[in-house]
Design a protein around this motif. Structure first.
Motif, PDB file in Angstrom:
ATOM      1  N   PRO A   1       0.748  -1.200  -0.218  1.00 13.77           N
ATOM      2  CA  PRO A   1      -0.358   0.066   0.045  1.00 13.77           C
ATOM      3  C   PRO A   1       1.114   1.316   0.214  1.00 13.77           C
ATOM      4  O   PRO A   1       0.397   2.415  -0.808  1.00 13.77           O
ATOM      5  CB  PRO A   1      -0.889  -0.143   1.352  1.00 13.77           C
ATOM      6  N   ASP A   2       2.098   1.098   0.357  1.00  8.64           N
ATOM      7  CA  ASP A   2       2.924   2.254  -0.174  1.00  8.64           C
ATOM      8  C   ASP A   2       3.932   2.636  -0.792  1.00  8.64           C
ATOM      9  O   ASP A   2       4.657   3.018  -1.055  1.00  8.64           O
ATOM     10  CB  ASP A   2       4.069   2.814   1.879  1.00  8.64           C
ATOM     11  N   ILE A   3       3.352   1.881  -1.419  1.00  9.04           N
ATOM     12  CA  ILE A   3       4.380   2.178  -3.101  1.00  9.04           C
ATOM     13  C   ILE A   3       4.834   3.255  -3.688  1.00  9.04           C
ATOM     14  O   ILE A   3       2.459   3.891  -3.381  1.00  9.04           O
ATOM     15  CB  ILE A   3       4.424   0.555  -3.943  1.00  9.04           C
ATOM     16  N   GLU A   4       4.922   4.065  -4.574  1.00  7.65           N
ATOM     17  CA  GLU A   4       4.731   5.260  -4.775  1.00  7.65           C
ATOM     18  C   GLU A   4       4.781   5.452  -6.286  1.00  7.65           C
ATOM     19  O   GLU A   4       5.887   4.196  -6.922  1.00  7.65           O
ATOM     20  CB  GLU A   4       5.730   5.751  -4.248  1.00  7.65           C
ATOM     21  N   LEU A   5       3.988   5.355  -7.026  1.00  8.06           N
ATOM     22  CA  LEU A   5       3.751   5.038  -8.212  1.00  8.06           C
ATOM     23  C   LEU A   5       3.596   6.184  -9.493  1.00  8.06           C
ATOM     24  O   LEU A   5       2.967   7.396  -8.665  1.00  8.06           O
ATOM     25  CB  LEU A   5       1.937   4.790  -8.794  1.00  8.06           C
ATOM     26  N   SER A   6       4.303   6.603 -10.231  1.00  2.76           N
ATOM     27  CA  SER A   6       4.251   7.936 -11.183  1.00  2.76           C
ATOM     28  C   SER A   6       2.511   8.296 -11.389  1.00  2.76           C
ATOM     29  O   SER A   6       1.429   7.011 -11.812  1.00  2.76           O
ATOM     30  CB  SER A   6       5.087   7.584 -11.980  1.00  2.76           C
ATOM     31  N   GLU A   7       2.062   9.258 -11.694  1.00  3.57           N
ATOM     32  CA  GLU A   7       0.707   9.064 -12.192  1.00  3.57           C
ATOM     33  C   GLU A   7       0.672   8.882 -13.454  1.00  3.57           C
ATOM     34  O   GLU A   7      -0.632   7.866 -13.683  1.00  3.57           O
ATOM     35  CB  GLU A   7       1.315  10.798 -12.790  1.00  3.57           C
ATOM     36  N   GLU A   8       0.989   8.493 -14.724  1.00  6.87           N
ATOM     37  CA  GLU A   8       1.722   7.207 -15.931  1.00  6.87           C
ATOM     38  C   GLU A   8       1.488   6.088 -15.419  1.00  6.87           C
ATOM     39  O   GLU A   8       0.076   5.177 -15.953  1.00  6.87           O
ATOM     40  CB  GLU A   8       2.560   8.068 -16.438  1.00  6.87           C
ATOM     41  N   GLN A   9       1.806   5.548 -14.137  1.00  2.00           N
ATOM     42  CA  GLN A   9       1.920   4.306 -13.155  1.00  2.00           C
ATOM     43  C   GLN A   9      -0.059   3.812 -13.124  1.00  2.00           C
ATOM     44  O   GLN A   9      -0.645   3.426 -12.953  1.00  2.00           O
ATOM     45  CB  GLN A   9       2.463   3.879 -12.625  1.00  2.00           C
ATOM     46  N   GLU A  10      -0.076   5.015 -12.437  1.00  2.00           N
ATOM     47  CA  GLU A  10      -1.456   4.816 -11.678  1.00  2.00           C
ATOM     48  C   GLU A  10      -3.263   5.334 -13.130  1.00  2.00           C
ATOM     49  O   GLU A  10      -3.565   4.478 -12.512  1.00  2.00           O
ATOM     50  CB  GLU A  10      -1.815   6.180 -10.716  1.00  2.00           C
ATOM     51  N   VAL A  11      -2.827   5.665 -13.473  1.00  2.00           N
ATOM     52  CA  VAL A  11      -3.431   6.343 -14.538  1.00  2.00           C
ATOM     53  C   VAL A  11      -3.461   3.895 -15.249  1.00  2.00           C
ATOM     54  O   VAL A  11      -4.192   4.112 -15.432  1.00  2.00           O
ATOM     55  CB  VAL A  11      -3.658   6.766 -16.268  1.00  2.00           C
ATOM     56  N   GLN A  12      -2.402   4.351 -15.781  1.00  2.00           N
ATOM     57  CA  GLN A  12      -2.299   1.967 -16.188  1.00  2.00           C
ATOM     58  C   GLN A  12      -2.461   1.424 -15.594  1.00  2.00           C
ATOM     59  O   GLN A  12      -3.336   0.992 -15.634  1.00  2.00           O
ATOM     60  CB  GLN A  12      -0.703   2.447 -16.944  1.00  2.00           C
ATOM     61  N   LEU A  13      -2.890   0.963 -13.947  1.00  2.00           N
ATOM     62  CA  LEU A  13      -3.199   1.031 -13.073  1.00  2.00           C
ATOM     63  C   LEU A  13      -4.670   0.431 -12.479  1.00  2.00           C
ATOM     64  O   LEU A  13      -5.582  -0.441 -13.012  1.00  2.00           O
ATOM     65  CB  LEU A  13      -2.219   0.723 -11.285  1.00  2.00           C
TER      66      LEU A  13
END
Length: 118
Positions: free
Chosen positions: A94-106
């Motif tokens: 839960p504490d993993i940091e994702l880029s905005e692009e990775q969040e959208v992709q996920l």
């Protein structure tokens, strides 16, 4: 890690699709195949060695995870267990940091997975 060429990409791509065919349930396979095709197409013209190394490394890890899960399932079945539900993939911390692009992709992947599960 050495720079990788088109042949390496094609070989990895084929190995992933073959692993999907032999190890994933139909719903997961169609979603996985589409995702792999999309990702490899998006990275077709990338020239950054660092980015390509990261891309190939992540997909090699994914392929190894599929093989590992398949071996666990196979060994469980050979030991006489009637059925085992294979658990593919890994849970994200839960504490993993994702880029905005990775969040959208996920989020897109989550939506596609929920469609496949219907």
């Amino acid at each position: 890690m050495a720079t990788r060429g088109r042949g390496t990409a094609l070989s990895l791509y084929r190995a992933i699709l073959k692993a999907h065919k032999g190890n994933l349930p139909a719903e997961m396979r169609s979603l996985g195949d589409a995702y792999v095709k999309s990702e490899f197409k998006l990275h077709k013209n990338v020239e950054s060695t660092a980015q390509l190394d990261s891309f190939f490394s992540a997909w090699e890890d994914y392929l190894n995870q599929i093989h590992k899960t398949a071996r666990i399932k196979e060994s469980s079945l050979s030991l006489g267990e009637k059925e085992m539900t294979a658990s593919f993939g890994q849970h994200l911390s839960p504490d993993i940091e994702l880029s905005e692009e990775q969040e959208v992709q996920l989020e897109n992947l989550k939506e596609e997975a929920s469609k496949a599960g219907r």
